[in-house]
Write a protein that holds these residues in place. Structure first.
Motif, PDB file in Angstrom:
ATOM      1  N   PRO A 267      21.545 -21.394 -28.580  1.00 11.73           N
ATOM      2  CA  PRO A 267      22.006 -21.312 -29.896  1.00 11.73           C
ATOM      3  C   PRO A 267      23.030 -22.561 -30.413  1.00 11.73           C
ATOM      4  O   PRO A 267      23.118 -23.337 -29.639  1.00 11.73           O
ATOM      5  N   ASN A 268      23.242 -21.885 -32.260  1.00 17.67           N
ATOM      6  CA  ASN A 268      23.379 -23.070 -32.704  1.00 17.67           C
ATOM      7  C   ASN A 268      25.090 -22.772 -33.545  1.00 17.67           C
ATOM      8  O   ASN A 268      25.973 -23.358 -34.568  1.00 17.67           O
ATOM      9  N   ARG A 269      25.428 -21.714 -33.113  1.00 14.62           N
ATOM     10  CA  ARG A 269      27.082 -22.020 -33.737  1.00 14.62           C
ATOM     11  C   ARG A 269      28.264 -21.040 -33.066  1.00 14.62           C
ATOM     12  O   ARG A 269      27.498 -20.405 -31.397  1.00 14.62           O
ATOM     13  N   GLY A 270      29.285 -21.122 -32.692  1.00 14.56           N
ATOM     14  CA  GLY A 270      30.373 -20.916 -31.574  1.00 14.56           C
ATOM     15  C   GLY A 270      30.013 -21.142 -30.627  1.00 14.56           C
ATOM     16  O   GLY A 270      29.436 -22.189 -29.810  1.00 14.56           O
ATOM     17  N   PRO A 271      31.017 -20.650 -29.193  1.00 16.05           N
ATOM     18  CA  PRO A 271      31.072 -21.564 -28.177  1.00 16.05           C
ATOM     19  C   PRO A 271      29.856 -21.446 -27.159  1.00 16.05           C
ATOM     20  O   PRO A 271      29.318 -22.730 -26.286  1.00 16.05           O
ATOM     21  N   GLU A 272      28.438 -20.393 -27.485  1.00 16.14           N
ATOM     22  CA  GLU A 272      27.236 -20.649 -26.718  1.00 16.14           C
ATOM     23  C   GLU A 272      26.669 -21.710 -26.924  1.00 16.14           C
ATOM     24  O   GLU A 272      25.859 -22.264 -26.551  1.00 16.14           O
ATOM     25  N   MET A 273      27.189 -22.560 -28.388  1.00 21.64           N
ATOM     26  CA  MET A 273      26.618 -24.001 -28.858  1.00 21.64           C
ATOM     27  C   MET A 273      26.674 -25.146 -27.813  1.00 21.64           C
ATOM     28  O   MET A 273      25.617 -25.848 -27.915  1.00 21.64           O
ATOM     29  N   LEU A 274      28.164 -25.001 -26.796  1.00 22.03           N
ATOM     30  CA  LEU A 274      28.305 -25.854 -26.136  1.00 22.03           C
ATOM     31  C   LEU A 274      27.607 -25.294 -24.796  1.00 22.03           C
ATOM     32  O   LEU A 274      27.641 -25.770 -24.291  1.00 22.03           O
ATOM     33  N   ASP A 275      26.952 -25.013 -24.900  1.00 23.04           N
ATOM     34  CA  ASP A 275      26.479 -23.954 -23.402  1.00 23.04           C
ATOM     35  C   ASP A 275      24.584 -25.039 -23.271  1.00 23.04           C
ATOM     36  O   ASP A 275      24.318 -24.165 -24.205  1.00 23.04           O
ATOM     37  N   ASP A 276      24.666 -25.422 -21.957  1.00 23.92           N
ATOM     38  CA  ASP A 276      23.326 -26.289 -22.377  1.00 23.92           C
ATOM     39  C   ASP A 276      22.633 -26.135 -20.590  1.00 23.92           C
ATOM     40  O   ASP A 276      23.258 -26.704 -19.705  1.00 23.92           O
ATOM     41  N   SER A 277      22.359 -24.539 -20.254  1.00 23.01           N
ATOM     42  CA  SER A 277      21.875 -23.910 -18.780  1.00 23.01           C
ATOM     43  C   SER A 277      21.322 -25.684 -17.379  1.00 23.01           C
ATOM     44  O   SER A 277      20.271 -26.037 -19.103  1.00 23.01           O
ATOM     45  N   THR A 278      20.906 -25.602 -16.534  1.00 25.95           N
ATOM     46  CA  THR A 278      20.283 -26.680 -16.345  1.00 25.95           C
ATOM     47  C   THR A 278      18.634 -25.253 -15.939  1.00 25.95           C
ATOM     48  O   THR A 278      18.059 -25.928 -14.880  1.00 25.95           O
ATOM     49  N   ASP A 279      19.272 -24.413 -16.019  1.00 25.92           N
ATOM     50  CA  ASP A 279      17.989 -23.263 -15.614  1.00 25.92           C
ATOM     51  C   ASP A 279      16.730 -22.705 -16.668  1.00 25.92           C
ATOM     52  O   ASP A 279      16.607 -22.530 -18.093  1.00 25.92           O
ATOM     53  N   TYR A 280      16.182 -24.342 -16.550  1.00 28.91           N
ATOM     54  CA  TYR A 280      15.013 -24.093 -17.511  1.00 28.91           C
ATOM     55  C   TYR A 280      14.277 -23.367 -17.068  1.00 28.91           C
ATOM     56  O   TYR A 280      13.671 -23.647 -16.336  1.00 28.91           O
ATOM     57  N   VAL A 281      12.907 -23.708 -18.665  1.00 31.84           N
ATOM     58  CA  VAL A 281      11.844 -23.068 -18.349  1.00 31.84           C
ATOM     59  C   VAL A 281      10.735 -24.604 -17.622  1.00 31.84           C
ATOM     60  O   VAL A 281      10.860 -24.984 -17.978  1.00 31.84           O
ATOM     61  N   ARG A 282      10.242 -24.174 -16.432  1.00 32.09           N
ATOM     62  CA  ARG A 282       9.075 -24.471 -16.004  1.00 32.09           C
ATOM     63  C   ARG A 282       7.711 -24.139 -15.673  1.00 32.09           C
ATOM     64  O   ARG A 282       7.346 -22.870 -15.946  1.00 32.09           O
ATOM     65  N   PHE A 283       7.018 -25.661 -17.115  1.00 39.82           N
ATOM     66  CA  PHE A 283       5.954 -25.540 -16.792  1.00 39.82           C
ATOM     67  C   PHE A 283       4.638 -26.441 -16.189  1.00 39.82           C
ATOM     68  O   PHE A 283       5.049 -26.796 -15.221  1.00 39.82           O
ATOM     69  N   GLY A 284       3.310 -24.842 -16.113  1.00 43.08           N
ATOM     70  CA  GLY A 284       3.020 -25.382 -13.998  1.00 43.08           C
ATOM     71  C   GLY A 284       3.131 -24.829 -13.291  1.00 43.08           C
ATOM     72  O   GLY A 284       2.575 -25.618 -12.367  1.00 43.08           O
ATOM     73  N   THR A 285       4.403 -24.181 -12.977  1.00 42.81           N
ATOM     74  CA  THR A 285       4.931 -23.541 -11.967  1.00 42.81           C
ATOM     75  C   THR A 285       4.643 -22.273 -11.281  1.00 42.81           C
ATOM     76  O   THR A 285       3.785 -20.907 -12.731  1.00 42.81           O
TER      77      THR A 285
END
Length: 76
Positions: free
Chosen positions: A57-75
């Motif tokens: 997201p690049n607009r609104g309050p969601e723009m400031l949310d940055d979850s640490t539930d990242y896509v994990r590669f090779g798991t």
């Protein structure tokens, strides 16, 4: 707060190994601000991480949310 000053990222993205925000300054210069994700997120499959792109997201309050539930590669 950048949004209050009228600066809104043109694009925010998850590049697999980094998260980036692309903004245009008042003079029209493009700027990329990024930060590295933890190595355990991408070290299991570097090629998959390098090929990954997800719009964030690049607009609104969601723009400031940055979850640490990242896509994990090779798991499993």
């Amino acid at each position: 707060h950048l949004q209050a000053c009228g600066v809104v990222p043109a694009i925010r993205g998850n590049h697999g190994m980094t998260h980036s925000a692309y903004v245009v300054d008042p003079d029209g210069h493009g700027i990329e601000v990024l930060y590295d994700l933890p190595a355990e997120v991408w070290e299991g499959d570097v090629d998959a991480a390098l090929s990954h792109f997800e719009l964030l997201p690049n607009r609104g309050p969601e723009m400031l949310d940055d979850s640490t539930d990242y896509v994990r590669f090779g798991t499993a």
